[in-house]
Each structure stands twice: as structure tokens, then as C-alpha cells.
Write an enzyme that holds these catalytic residues in place. Structure first.
Site, mmCIF file in Angstrom:
data_model
loop_
_atom_site.group_PDB
_atom_site.id
_atom_site.type_symbol
_atom_site.label_atom_id
_atom_site.label_comp_id
_atom_site.label_asym_id
_atom_site.label_seq_id
_atom_site.Cartn_x
_atom_site.Cartn_y
_atom_site.Cartn_z
ATOM 1 N N GLU A 14 66.891 106.981 34.761
ATOM 2 C CA GLU A 14 67.215 105.962 33.639
ATOM 3 C C GLU A 14 67.154 106.569 32.552
ATOM 4 O O GLU A 14 68.289 106.233 31.677
ATOM 5 C CB GLU A 14 66.204 104.769 33.828
ATOM 6 C CG GLU A 14 66.573 103.719 32.818
ATOM 7 C CD GLU A 14 65.834 102.473 32.941
ATOM 8 O OE1 GLU A 14 66.085 101.508 32.192
ATOM 9 O OE2 GLU A 14 64.767 102.438 33.775
ATOM 10 N N SER A 25 58.541 95.709 34.348
ATOM 11 C CA SER A 25 57.647 95.198 33.425
ATOM 12 C C SER A 25 56.754 94.021 33.910
ATOM 13 O O SER A 25 57.237 93.135 34.881
ATOM 14 C CB SER A 25 58.264 94.642 32.072
ATOM 15 O OG SER A 25 58.867 95.821 31.645
ATOM 16 N N GLN A 53 65.822 95.367 39.067
ATOM 17 C CA GLN A 53 64.612 96.038 38.811
ATOM 18 C C GLN A 53 63.413 95.173 38.293
ATOM 19 O O GLN A 53 63.831 94.124 37.618
ATOM 20 C CB GLN A 53 64.867 97.074 37.758
ATOM 21 C CG GLN A 53 65.230 96.941 36.609
ATOM 22 C CD GLN A 53 64.176 96.508 35.578
ATOM 23 O OE1 GLN A 53 63.133 96.503 35.876
ATOM 24 N NE2 GLN A 53 64.596 96.638 34.217
#
Lengths: 387, 310, 387, 310
Positions: free
Chosen positions: A243, A128, A125
Site C-alpha cells: 500500500e 483499523s 479493507q
């Protein structure tokens, strides 16, 4: 309220148990945060896939078993009972998979889901950015449309699995004039595309499974965009919901930790302090409470309900429980706590676990952000004020 | 009755702190981590400041100071996460050897030529001692397997525990400061994260824990120094108070740092790991709790308002 | 660092102990929050004054003994050792007295200090208003100059002792155009002045020692203003400093509570939970830590140092310690905790104490405000943002 | 396996909650506090809703429901701080009498004509029973001295503890809601205090504690209902979880109310006092902790992921 398993559920449990007992590696794998361990964990993903246990909640057409949530919970209980390894495919199973099923085109489902289920493609993923952590709307990496491609330039950081994974997903700013939640697009990309540089991030424990990703005019086909240009925020919120929600941390994991903590306590009973004793007993209670709550939410969803901001309650609860159980273990271990391996050569998994548990209240939306969500969306407190 | 440090003590602390702040920043820890974690030049500087001989009597070439001064300097060692075995050698072994009347190694210790690593049965390892290496989570700690000949002497244990407590104060202070500095510059949602009450209040709670652990540690040092019969109780109290403050501050500091705190490139991890190590050493939390319990509930120390300095 | 009492200090302790043993009432007084109890407590103030033990830290010329802070701590230790009653004169001793000594004219010192020291005049404080609690700068009660008087109109609330006291002090807005911290003046007033109405506030425990004060064109002579018109905020901050600072809660009080808690624990040892046991032991440790810290601050002040924002650390520590000790006692008492009197007729002082302890983190500046002060003034965190 | 309430159960709860919210606000508690704290009209309304006979078999004029329904309604009683002795009579005594096979009083209970106050040796008092009056901090509780003839039956204790736990959930919910409502309207420093993270995060922590206590209580009710051998363990777990959540929420709620929370005129105190009372009754925290300890460390309940519903 009917808290008994059906004979079918018991039969399913027996089936999982038998398979896990036969297949779960006898020796703990090397940590997934280094190349050697990552490869071992990918191998395990493929073993799971060989038994069709990789993506048990996915529909059969995409390589799953179409299990309902109660079956999933039973599966997870048996998985953790057997001491199953961490999942290299975590991002795929619980984050990207459900997102593609909800937002993807038929073509995308076909291209991405089955290889994911087989453990052939491991996903990282890339949420950020250096300036956008808990404040994800501050994203500035941009994707500029050029014909049938996006050209991506920018930087992502703290990408889990990215040091060794095959593909990645994240959101990018496709409208250069947009601010905050608007003008973002959810894009999937091959991590080996020219222009992508991975810089592994060395973590607190010294390993480097996370990475920074640098994008230098990286060309990604438009068909890798999920749910349309400008829809990125909505898609990401749905993903982040998965999540934080039900499936990120199944209760079995914490019940297994609580059980190990009880065993650790028994070995140190003579010299342990009273607060350590009570913390151990309460750990069992809290892990059970988390399990009951998860069953309740699963039952609700199976009955057509939805999970919303309550997911933030879950995230606060399990992350702080996990940290507290491991802190208790560190205190019980005393002077042995600092040893990476005990005198007998065994890895100090409590130390590794304590370090890992410190990330729980930080990632997937820090617990400060989660408490704001609980306060504002569940309790209805005002959002006025920056504080 | 005066619960202040003397001018001399304050000058000593300040000079050591000044020296460290000029020469012993996080970059030194990183260098040691890569190049091998002991550095004769750092050791020599400690010798030159007189710290190896701090507690060595003047007749043996030392400064002849006491445990209060040693605890103050141990806190400074914690503050900069010093890797050299100064505390174990000069503040634990030296006072113990003096108490036992073994003075033959003192001048070699004061001159920096002799380091001492004393094994105690409560520790499964010796820090900076001989034996089969053990790997600590703290990359700057060198551990060896516990030798069969460990002492079970209480005075040795008390010295080790007191000095761990003092180091933990410095470690906690430093972690709190690192978190505060990060919270001032890290911006999220349009303002420094340290402007949010959610962060402020957590850090304020750490400050409360650390500030109220300090006088407990100084009081324990004075009690050991004065040879009070109750000194072991005060040492256990100090070890618990300093350990709890350091554990809380470590967890809070990484939380305030967010994901950055979880990286090796941010300095915090050196201090956290040292804290975890020192919390467990020289009698762990449960061990010291039991001594406190025996004193308070068992009645071996008088309690009540009129017994503040019992 | 010299942690031994001098022979003079030991002698002084013996003198206090002898006097307290001879004079402290054998039976606990009725709570000071009702008229009967208030009168009993005023009587006790006069007994203290008769032995010249009323205002021990004040200069002798104002009716004190001119004790230094270490002597004061010894006095307090012996006072709580003997089980001395709460002080009806608390507002006078620790708040107004020092404020008058710092800011008052000679005439004011003469008029107010000696009667206060003798227990002849009992003082109420009048800080809060309905719209100005923790946010004291929001004060709106006004005092308009009219010749040699101020004419006061407005409302104060939550005034401790005000239901039964003789005089009061507070700050009022003398400049009608001013905002926040400016234009405020510190004024002393006779509570029996025409135009003042006291409405007792019934508190959680049912008693009514606090009051709301309504001012309807109340004329107060200008000479009752302290430190000049417009100086109110500075004076009040100094006063609040005394309150939060060293002398509001002397350590002896908490050491006495910790000792009683140990005794309570011993009586319940067989059935108590481990966390209760450890909480009791830690209570002793925390009360001792508070005492050491107070001695350290007292030593610092005697050496010419000052106490600043550290006072907020103290307030947080003692108030949360007090609540936690009483909570532990409530849990140890179990099913007896709710009884106002035990089966043997004894008052349940733990229940009363628990209720009182709940006010600790609220009054004298809530602990939320104190944590902001610690974060901003001691740690240097930014004040940006409303939060 | 279905951890949801049935439609019927939800309708029942909703109807009771609707009734209470329309008729049983804080002003009722204030009236009872002044005028005498039992009111036949309120009792009659409970009878009319069928609540006195909720667990009484249909053959005896009741609704024949089980402990899950009873616990749900007990939570509603806590939510409105009900003073009448409904829970002790209809949800503690009735199931106990049925289990003992004593059915002669059941129809009188269902019809509201008979109230039952059962003494248990773990309680030093009987609530709403006969005997020398004892004064509770809760002005709406009527206590009498413990009679010599108290039972030491475990099933009775478990029923009492379970129903206290359920009431504590409702009390905690209500206190949290009161604090939230106050935090929305009370302005300090130019904004509602509930907009400050310092307040938000405390209230969010209460929400976590309360929400994770709930399923533990429902699970305990189901375990009692199903007659599981491990039911006493689950009851103790429930009592501790609900007590801890209520104690935390009470302390947080008064803190959020500030000085106003300390007044009699704000409603909160009724709920706090009831909470303190129920936390201690039917086996206090230590008692239930010891049962849990014996189960978890003593091994009388199987633990681990595969034993969620042991």
C-alpha cells in the site's frame, strides 16, 4: 541509465491510449463514496475487465496481463492522461491481490483472484479499529476457532469501500492471551455473512463510502484464513508495504493534477500572487521528481531489488505534494473555492480534491508514523523513548 | 500608546463568549445542519445582547461602538462558527452605511428587523442575500449568485476583509483547541498522542502563527477606526496573516485528529469549511498580497523600525 | 487600544534620534567576536553611558533612566534606525541586571549595577556545560562551601563574551548529593580569579568571542552568591525568562533587517524569483507583527500583567523570522552570497547575519524546547512520555 | 527504459567512495584549512584514479566516460567536501571543450598537468582561476575576481549547474549523516536527542527532500548526455531541487547539533559553507527558477503524465 522507451513500449503506450480514448467516460463519474457513484465505478471496472485492463500487472492466469512495472507505469500514465476514474477495485488490485499471490493457497488464488480481476467482487479493507489506527498492533477484535470456522466478534472502522463492497479482509486476534503483534490472523470474509452490520461513516465531504463494521459472532470458514493462524501481522505488514509502496499512488495521477494546476494558473495569471506562481511551477517539478523516483524504484525491482522502508519516503512525498497542489488551487480559486459547483454548473473538483488530499497524510499509516520509520529504519536513529 | 483592550472591551468580549459557550456548542451547528440553517431564536439572542446594534449610533438605538469592538466580537463569532449573518449585517454593512451617511435603516438593523447582504464585485456570491442559490462547502452558509449591482467600493471591501480576518482568528483558535483536546484523550502506542513531540511541535507552530496574527488584526481594526490613510494596507496584512494561520491550523488539526478528523461526526469539519470560505471572500489571498506588495515594495507605506505605527 | 504616541513620547523619540545621529559610528564596527571588535564595542558602551543611554530601563539610582517599556521600544527603534552596533553589554542589560535588581542585596546592587551601567565591567554568561545544554538541570560543576568562600571546580562552555569579558555569572551545584533542579546556586565571579582558565571557542564564522571556562578550585567569596544557597534554579529560570522574554530581541532589529531586505530586493528585482519577492514582502509583515506583539506585551506589563510561557512563542517567532530573512537575502545575492567582502570591498553583512541567525533557534533554549513549553504550558498537552 | 546505474557505474562510484572514506576524512579538511588549501598529493591521487580524465576520450588518454558518470563522481566529491578543482576541470571544462571541438589540452588534463577554470558571466568570480583574490566563506575555495573575458555560453552554464547540483546531493547526504550520528550520541533529558520525535521528524523531512532531489539530478545528467533539447530545463530543475534540499539539510543539521554545530571544531561547517557557495554558483536559484517557469508556464516543455521523459 537508459531513459528511452523501446519501440515495444511505445507500441504498448499507443495501444493503451487508443483503448482509453475510446472507453473512458466523457463525463466525470459521480463520486465513488455514494451508492450511485459506486455503481458507476463498478460498471467501469467491468468495462476495464472487458478490455482486459483491470489488473494489468497480475499474471495472465489470474485475469491479468503479466505486465512488467515499466509497462504498468506507461499504462497508468495513459490512464491518467485520459482522465480515467478512480478505481473501485483499488483494495483488490494493489493490496489484497498481491497478498493472496504471495501468501494464498492455490485454492484461494483460484477462488478470489479471478472474480476480483473481472470486477465481479469488490473488496473492502478492514484494518483499523476504534482503538487501533496508526497503532495497528493494538487490534482487539477476536476470532475464536470453533471446528472448521472462526467466530468473529468485535468492531472495525474506517473501512474503505465497505459501505457498498462485497467482501472484506482484515486481521483479528485468534489467540486471546496474545499481545500486540502476536496471535493475529489475516481473514477474508463475505460482507453479507449473518452477524455483520455495516454502519456507513459520514465523511467530512458528507458522503458515506466508508463504514464501521460490527461483528457479532460471525462464522467464517477456516479456509478463508490467509497464510495460517498467527501469521496475521506478517501478512498485514506485507500488504501495508504494497500500500505504502510503489503502487498505491502512481505518478500519473499527480502529473495530471500538476498539469490541471498549470491550466488553472493560466486562467488566473493576471491576479495571482508570486507564491502561487512559484508553487505551480514547483508542483510540476515535484510531480516529475515523484515519477522519476518511481521509475527508478520500478527499475530496481525489475532488476531483482526490493523496496523496504523507502516506501515511507514515497508516502510522505506524494501525500504532502497532493495536499500542497490542491491548497494552491484553492488559493487560486479565491472566493470561488468554497463553491461545490461553479456558476457554470461544473463540479468544483479542486474542492473535492483538496478535501480528499487531507486524508493522504493520515491514512495508510499517518505521516508521523512514516517519519518515525524513515528516521529509525533508514537513518538508524534510536527507538528509545516513547517520543 | 497602549496596545491593550479597555476594561469595557474585555467585559463585552467575555459576556459574549460566556453566552455562546453556554448556548452555542457544536450540537447547535448539527441541529442547524439538519433542520435548516437559520434560527430566529439565535438571531433574537444576538439582538438581545445588542450585537446587531453594536456599531449603530446610540441615537439610532445602538451601542455606538467602533470597529475594534466589532472585530473582537467577529472573532467570537468565528470561535463558535456562528451561522447567522451577524458579521455581514452589523459589522460590515452598518459601518459602511454610516460612512456613506445612509442612516435610515440603522434602527431597523439594531432592532434585528433588517438584515443586510452587500454584494461586492470581488465576491462571486452574496452571503445571505437574494438570488439564485449557490452551494457552499460550508453547510451553514447560504450563498446566492452575485447580483449585477455589486459595489466596487474599497471601504466596503476593507470592512469585509477585516471582519473575515477577525472571524478567522476565532476559527483558528477553536480548531487549535479542538485538536489539543483530542490529542489529550486519543491514545496510540500507549500514550496520548499529544504527548508525542511530533504532535506537540506541529500544534505549537499553529499557536505561533495564530498568536502573531492576532495583533495584526487588532492593529488593522484600529487603523480603520482611526481612519489612517494606510488602513487598507493593514487590512490586507491582517487578512493574509489570519488566513495563513487558519489554513495551517485547519490542516494540522485534521492531521492530529487522524481518521476521526475526516468524519462528519467530529465537529472540526464545520470550522474547517468556514475557514476555507472566509479565506476566499472579500478579496482573496492574491488580491490582498498585491496590495501589500504595492505598499512595501512600491513604497506607499514608510518602512523601518521608526515606522511601527505608520 | 490607543495606537498613537503622546507628544512626550514623540519628543523623547526626537531626543534619541538626535543623539544617535550624532554619535552612532559612521563605519560599522569590527565584529564583537574578536578582540579588536570587542574593544570597539566596549568603547561604544562607554559612549552610550556618557550620554546616559546605556541602561535606559534601569532605575536612575543604578545609572539608568527609569524609562517605561514604551519608551524603551521607542529607544530601540531609534537605535536600530540609526544602525547602532550590537551591545557588548547585552548579558548585563537584559539578563544579569534585572536578575540582580530582583534577587540581589542592596550591597550587590551597589557593587555590580553601577559599573555595569557605565560600561566599566562587561559580563559573560556561563550557563551551559558540555553535558547540559538545552537540558540545563543536568549541570554538574560544583561549588563547595569553605568558610566564607565557595570553591568552584568544573567546566562551563559556550559562554558568550567570556573570551574578553571581566566578570561572569552562572549556576553551580552546591549540594553534591542533589539532582536536577535542586541544590544549585547562582554565583557571580571575577573572570580573572586564579584557577579560571578561558579557552576561546572558535565558532563557525571563525571568530572566538565565546569561550569554555575551566574552574580549578576557584575561590569565590560567599557574598557573590545571589539569592541564597540552593536558590540557583529559580534565579536562573527568572533570568532565562528575561532572555527569552520581551527584551532579548527588540522588534527594531528585525524591522531594520526587513527594510534592508527590501532595499536588497529592489537592487535585484529584475532577476529575482517570485518566491523571493513574496518572502521579502512577508518579512516586512512578520517584523511588523513582532513589533505589534511586543507593544501589546509591553502594554500588558505596564498595566501590571506578567509574561510567562508566551515568551516561548516570541523566541520561536523572532529566531525563525531572522533566519528566514537572511536566507532570502542569501538567495537574492546568488553567486555573491559566499563572498566575505563584495567586489567593492564592503563586508557581506548578509552572510555574517545568516550565520548569526542560525544560532537563534539554538541558543537561549532551543526551539524544540520552546515548542515543548508552548505545547505543555500554553496549550496544556500532556508531559507524559520522553518524547 | 531503465532508471538504474550500470554495474560499471556502481563499481566506479564505490571505488571512489572507498578511496575517499579511507583517505579523505574531515581531518584532511582541517589540515588544508591550516596549511594551505591545495595539496598536490590529493590531486595526484585523483589523477591516479583516472578521475581527471574521466570524460576525456580514450584517444587522449582518458576513460571516455559520460556526464552521468561525471555527475556520480561529483556527488562523491561533495560528500567528502573535496577542495581540489576536480569538478570544474574534469566534469565542466572537459565536456565543454569536447563539445567545442577543442581537444588540444585534453591529454594534459587527463594526466593531471593542466587545470582549467572557466569564467562565466553569471559568476562574479572564477574558482581556482587567475585574478585578484576574493575571500569565500568556504575556507577551502579559492576565488578570483571575474575576468572581463567570461563566456556566456549556455552549455558551459548547464555543465556547471549540473555538477553543482550533483555535488550538493553529496553534501546534503553527508550533512544528514553527520546530524544523525550526532543525534545518536548526544544525550539530553536522559536519552539521545535522536530518540525525540522533534528531531526525528526534522531529519526525516531532510531525507525526503534529498532522496527526491537525486533522481532529478540523474535525469538531468542523462538528458545532457543524450543531448535532449529540453536538457536545460532539467538542469535547472536539478539545480533547484538539490539546492533546496541542501539548504534545508544544512539548517536542520546545525539545529540538531545545537551549540556544538556552531563551533569550528565540529566538522559540519565545512559542508554547510560549501553548500552555500555551490547554491549560488553557475546560475543562482532565481536564474534557474526563471528557466523552469518559462518552460512550465511558457509551454516550452510538454507536460502531463504521458510526458515523463520529455
Amino acid at each position: 541509465m537508459h531513459l528511452h522507451y523501446t519501440p515495444e513500449q511505445e507500441k504498448f503506450r499507443a495501444e493503451v491510449r487508443a483503448w482509453m480514448e475510446a472507453h473512458v467516460p466523457k463525463e466525470p463519474l459521480v463520486t465513488l463514496e455514494c451508492k450511485e457513484g459506486f455503481d458507476q465505478h463498478v460498471e467501469w471496472e467491468r468495462t476495464l475487465a472487458s478490455g482486459n485492463w483491470g489488473m494489468v500487472t497480475w499474471p495472465e492466469e489470474y485475469g491479468g496481463r503479466g505486465l512488467d512495472l515499466i509497462q504498468w507505469l506507461i499504462f497508468e500514465e495513459e490512464y491518467f492522461r485520459a482522465g480515467g476514474p478512480n478505481r473501485a477495485n483499488q483494495n483488490g488490485i494493489f493490496l489484497l491481490g498481491p497478498t493472496i499471490m504471495e501468501f494464498g493457497t492455490e485454492d484461494q488464488k483460484r477462488r478470489f483472484l479471478t472474480p476480483m480481476a473481472k470486477g465481479e467482487v469488490i473488496w473492502a479493507q478492514a484494518w483499523s479499529e476504534p482503538g487501533a489506527g496508526s497503532d495497528m498492533a493494538a487490534i482487539s477484535s477476536k476470532a475464536v476457532r470453533d471446528g472448521d470456522h472462526y467466530v468473529i466478534t468485535g468492531q472495525k472502522t474506517w473501512s474503505s469501500r465497505a459501505a457498498f463492497a462485497d467482501w472484506g479482509f482484515g486481521i483479528f486476534r485468534t489467540d486471546p492471551d496474545s499481545k500486540r503483534h502476536k496471535g493475529l490472523t489475516f481473514i477474508l470474509f463475505d460482507l453479507n455473512t449473518p452477524g455483520i452490520t455495516r454502519r456507513p461513516i459520514r465523511q467530512l465531504h458528507g458522503e458515506t463510502g466508508f463504514a464501521e463494521l460490527f461483528f457479532d459472532e460471525v462464522r467464517v470458514p477456516v479456509e478463508n484464513c490467509l497464510a495460517g493462524e498467527g501469521e496475521g501481522w506478517n501478512v498485514a505488514m506485507a500488504t501495508a508495504g504494497f500500500e505504502r509502496g510503489l503502487m498505491l499512488r502512481s505518478p500519473g495521477r499527480f502529473q495530471a493534477t500538476a498539469k490541471r494546476l498549470v491550466e488553472l494558473y493560466r486562467a488566473h495569471e493576471a491576479e495571482a500572487s508570486p507564491s502561487a506562481r512559484e508553487a505551480v511551477v514547483q508542483a510540476w517539478g515535484a510531480a516529475q521528481a515523484y515519477a522519476y523516483n518511481t521509475y527508478a524504484v520500478a527499475s530496481k525491482i525489475m532488476g531483482g531489488g526490493k523496496i523496504g522502508a523507502e516506501a515511507s519516503l514515497n508516502k510522505i512525498f506524494w501525500s504532502e505534494l497532493d495536499r500542497s497542489m490542491h491548497r494552491t488551487a484553492m488559493l487560486l480559486l479565491g472566493a470561488h473555492a468554497e463553491l461545490k459547483r461553479f456558476g457554470n454548473g461544473q463540479i468544483n473538483q479542486w474542492l473535492e480534491g483538496y478535501i480528499f488530499s487531507l486524508s493522504g497524510p493520515i491514512y495508510a499509516g499517518s505521516n508521523e508514523v512514516q517519519r518515525n520509520i524513515v528516521a529509525e529504519r533508514l537513518l538508524g536513529l534510536p527507538r528509545v523513548g516513547a517520543g | 500608546m497602549d496596545f491593550r483592550f479597555s476594561e469595557d472591551q474585555l467585559v463585552l468580549v467575555e459576556s459574549v463568549r460566556d453566552y455562546f459557550s453556554g448556548t452555542h456548542g457544536p450540537e447547535v451547528l448539527r441541529r442547524l445542519d439538519v433542520d435548516g440553517n437559520r434560527d430566529p431564536a439565535i438571531w433574537q439572542a444576538l439582538v438581545d445582547m445588542g450585537l446587531t446594534g453594536l456599531c449603530v449610533p446610540e441615537a439610532h438605538g445602538g451601542l455606538g461602538m467602533g470597529l475594534v469592538e466589532a472585530a473582537l466580537i467577529a472573532a467570537e463569532c468565528g470561535r463558535v462558527c456562528l451561522a447567522e449573518p451577524l458579521v455581514d449585517t452589523a459589522f460590515v454593512a452598518v459601518p459602511w452605511l454610516i460612512a456613506k451617511g445612509e442612516t435610515d435603516k440603522l434602527s431597523a438593523i439594531a432592532s434585528g428587523d433588517h438584515k443586510v447582504a452587500l454584494p461586492h464585485v470581488l465576491n462571486p456570491w452574496v452571503a445571505d442575500g437574494e438570488g439564485k442559490p449557490q452551494t457552499s462547502v460550508d453547510p451553514l452558509r447560504n450563498l446566492a449568485m452575485f447580483p449585477a449591482s455589486g459595489s466596487n467600493d474599497d471601504r466596503l471591501l476593507n470592512l469585509g476583509a477585516l471582519m473575515n480576518a477577525a472571524q478567522l482568528l476565532g476559527l483558528a483558535d477553536a480548531m487549535l483547541e479542538q485538536a489539543v483536546e483530542y490529542a489529550k484523550i486519543r491514545t496510540q502506542f500507549g500514550q496520548p498522542v499529544g504527548a508525542f513531540q511530533g504532535i506537540k511541535h506541529q500544534l505549537a507552530s499553529c499557536a505561533v502563527a495564530v498568536e502573531f496574527a492576532k495583533p495584526v488584526v487588532w492593529r488593522a481594526a484600529a487603523a480603520m477606526q482611526d481612519g489612517l490613510e494606510t488602513a487598507p494596507v493593514h487590512v490586507s496584512h491582517a487578512k493574509i496573516a489570519a488566513s495563513d494561520a487558519a489554513m495551517l491550523t485547519a490542516e494540522t488539526a485534521i492531521q492530529v485528529h487522524g481518521a476521526m478528523g475526516y468524519t462528519y461526526e467530529v465537529d472540526l469539519h464545520f470550522w474547517m469549511k468556514r475557514s476555507w470560505a472566509l479565506v476566499g471572500g472579500w478579496g482573496d489571498r492574491s488580491y490582498h498580497y498585491k496590495r501589500l506588495d504595492a505598499a512595501v515594495l512600491g513604497g506607499s507605506i514608510p518602512i523601518g523600525p521608526e515606522h511601527t505605527f505608520a
